[in-house]
Design a protein around this motif. Structure first.
Motif, PDB file in Angstrom:
ATOM      1  N   THR A  29       0.861  -1.170   0.000  1.00  0.00           N
ATOM      2  CA  THR A  29       0.000   0.000   0.000  1.00  0.00           C
ATOM      3  C   THR A  29       0.898   1.222   0.000  1.00  0.00           C
ATOM      4  N   SER A  30       0.381   2.319  -0.470  1.00  0.00           N
ATOM      5  CA  SER A  30       1.210   3.504  -0.608  1.00  0.00           C
ATOM      6  C   SER A  30       1.716   3.998   0.739  1.00  0.00           C
ATOM      7  N   SER A  31       2.978   4.405   0.758  1.00  0.00           N
ATOM      8  CA  SER A  31       3.555   4.961   1.979  1.00  0.00           C
ATOM      9  C   SER A  31       3.350   6.478   2.045  1.00  0.00           C
ATOM     10  N   ASN A  32       2.782   7.013   0.963  1.00  0.00           N
ATOM     11  CA  ASN A  32       2.506   8.446   0.904  1.00  0.00           C
ATOM     12  C   ASN A  32       3.730   9.274   1.259  1.00  0.00           C
ATOM     13  N   SER A  33       4.858   8.905   0.635  1.00  0.00           N
ATOM     14  CA  SER A  33       6.113   9.576   0.964  1.00  0.00           C
ATOM     15  C   SER A  33       6.224  10.971   0.342  1.00  0.00           C
ATOM     16  N   GLY A  34       5.351  11.296  -0.582  1.00  0.00           N
ATOM     17  CA  GLY A  34       5.432  12.620  -1.201  1.00  0.00           C
ATOM     18  C   GLY A  34       4.073  13.075  -1.688  1.00  0.00           C
ATOM     19  N   ASP A  35       3.848  14.399  -1.657  1.00  0.00           N
ATOM     20  CA  ASP A  35       2.553  14.942  -2.065  1.00  0.00           C
ATOM     21  C   ASP A  35       2.342  14.833  -3.561  1.00  0.00           C
ATOM     22  N   LYS A  36       3.419  14.912  -4.327  1.00  0.00           N
ATOM     23  CA  LYS A  36       3.297  14.895  -5.782  1.00  0.00           C
ATOM     24  C   LYS A  36       3.137  13.488  -6.354  1.00  0.00           C
ATOM     25  N   GLY A  37       3.404  12.489  -5.538  1.00  0.00           N
ATOM     26  CA  GLY A  37       3.303  11.122  -6.033  1.00  0.00           C
ATOM     27  C   GLY A  37       4.571  10.716  -6.744  1.00  0.00           C
ATOM     28  N   PRO A  38       4.676   9.450  -7.096  1.00  0.00           N
ATOM     29  CA  PRO A  38       5.888   8.942  -7.746  1.00  0.00           C
ATOM     30  C   PRO A  38       6.059   9.474  -9.162  1.00  0.00           C
ATOM     31  N   ASP A  39       7.293   9.444  -9.639  1.00  0.00           N
ATOM     32  CA  ASP A  39       7.646   9.860 -10.993  1.00  0.00           C
ATOM     33  C   ASP A  39       6.862   9.021 -12.008  1.00  0.00           C
ATOM     34  N   PRO A  40       6.274   9.658 -13.034  1.00  0.00           N
ATOM     35  CA  PRO A  40       5.528   8.912 -14.058  1.00  0.00           C
ATOM     36  C   PRO A  40       6.342   7.792 -14.695  1.00  0.00           C
ATOM     37  N   LYS A  41       7.653   8.019 -14.864  1.00  0.00           N
ATOM     38  CA  LYS A  41       8.506   6.987 -15.431  1.00  0.00           C
ATOM     39  C   LYS A  41       8.588   5.782 -14.494  1.00  0.00           C
ATOM     40  N   LEU A  42       8.597   6.062 -13.209  1.00  0.00           N
ATOM     41  CA  LEU A  42       8.650   4.995 -12.213  1.00  0.00           C
ATOM     42  C   LEU A  42       7.324   4.239 -12.174  1.00  0.00           C
ATOM     43  N   GLY A 180      10.449   3.061  -0.406  1.00  0.00           N
ATOM     44  CA  GLY A 180      10.255   4.438  -0.860  1.00  0.00           C
ATOM     45  C   GLY A 180       9.324   4.624  -2.034  1.00  0.00           C
ATOM     46  N   GLU A 181       9.794   5.351  -3.038  1.00  0.00           N
ATOM     47  CA  GLU A 181       8.953   5.699  -4.187  1.00  0.00           C
ATOM     48  C   GLU A 181       8.524   4.475  -4.988  1.00  0.00           C
ATOM     49  N   VAL A 182       9.339   3.427  -4.967  1.00  0.00           N
ATOM     50  CA  VAL A 182       8.983   2.213  -5.706  1.00  0.00           C
ATOM     51  C   VAL A 182       7.710   1.616  -5.111  1.00  0.00           C
ATOM     52  N   ALA A 187       1.955   0.565  -5.624  1.00  0.00           N
ATOM     53  CA  ALA A 187       0.637   0.687  -5.010  1.00  0.00           C
ATOM     54  C   ALA A 187      -0.405   1.254  -5.965  1.00  0.00           C
ATOM     55  N   GLU A 188       0.038   1.991  -6.992  1.00  0.00           N
ATOM     56  CA  GLU A 188      -0.893   2.583  -7.950  1.00  0.00           C
ATOM     57  C   GLU A 188      -1.348   1.604  -9.033  1.00  0.00           C
ATOM     58  N   GLN A 189      -0.720   0.444  -9.100  1.00  0.00           N
ATOM     59  CA  GLN A 189      -1.000  -0.482 -10.193  1.00  0.00           C
ATOM     60  C   GLN A 189      -2.223  -1.361  -9.911  1.00  0.00           C
ATOM     61  N   ALA A 190      -3.183  -1.303 -10.819  1.00  0.00           N
ATOM     62  CA  ALA A 190      -4.408  -2.082 -10.651  1.00  0.00           C
ATOM     63  C   ALA A 190      -4.122  -3.581 -10.605  1.00  0.00           C
ATOM     64  N   SER A 191      -3.158  -4.029 -11.403  1.00  0.00           N
ATOM     65  CA  SER A 191      -2.855  -5.461 -11.455  1.00  0.00           C
ATOM     66  C   SER A 191      -2.303  -5.960 -10.122  1.00  0.00           C
TER      67      SER A 191
END
Length: 212
Positions: A29-42, A180-182, A187-191
């Protein structure tokens, strides 16, 4: 001399770690480490990894279930056929995940990401080879001699137990990869979310220790 029934049940018990190991990539589950969310490339990297997980996770869990179900049968020919296919499926499953993570490359923008990714690939490839070796040993079992078969199956179960160190090594590698961000990207992946929801209650305590 132990009969094939109790020995195969020991084998099924030893295999239980295999089913929960792959779930380490699907229960975060997301650790909510940043307000902007993870890098789109990541996020794109995480999607390429997560999309490969559910099918292989299902294959590995089915292999475990097959061995557990067949453990009560006790017939050497049936046990040999089932265990052989199960080990092949587990070997294929771990290999496929290793290929997916290898193909995804290092998680972009993550410090030490390349080494963490390579450690996971190495661990899963090692497990794949080990299960392929177990399949070979099962294929060579003497099904015509009940006592000899039980003895040889016992050796296979013992070797499976020794694989616990490799499982733990793979769990550790996955934990490091998902920091971290990984973790947020996965956590954002539906699969991955869908696969995590299918985790069996019996594995949830172990999975919880491996995931975010």
């Amino acid at each position: 001399m132990e009969g094939t029934d109790p020995v195969n049940k020991k084998l099924a018990a030893a295999l239980s770690g295999g089913a929960v190991l792959v779930m380490a990539l699907s229960g975060c589950t997301s650790s909510n480490s940043g307000d902007k969310g993870p890098d789109p490339k990541l996020v794109a990297w995480a999607k390429s990894v997560c999309d490969a997980v559910p099918a292989q996770n299902a294959k590995i869990k089915a292999a475990n279930a097959a061995i557990s179900t067949t453990a009560a049968a006790g017939k050497p020919e049936t046990l040999q056929k089932t265990d052989s296919q199960a080990f092949q499926d587990m070997s294929d499953g771990y290999k496929a995940i290793a290929v997916a993570i290898s193909g995804a490359g290092a998680p972009p923008g993550v410090e030490g990401g390349a080494k963490r990714q390579q450690d996971v690939v190495k661990s899963f490839n090692s497990l794949s080879v080990s299960y392929a070796d177990l399949k070979k040993k099962v294929d060579e079992l003497d099904t015509k001699n009940q006592a000899k078969f039980a003895s040889e199956l016992h050796d296979v179960a013992a070797q499976m137990t020794e694989l616990e160190k490799k499982h733990q090594s793979s769990i550790d590698a996955l934990q490091k990869l998902q920091q971290g961000e990984v973790e947020d990207a996965i956590a954002e992946q539906a699969s991955c979310k869908k696969d995590a929801s299918a985790t069996s209650p019996s594995a949830s305590s172990t999975t919880g220790a491996m995931t975010g």
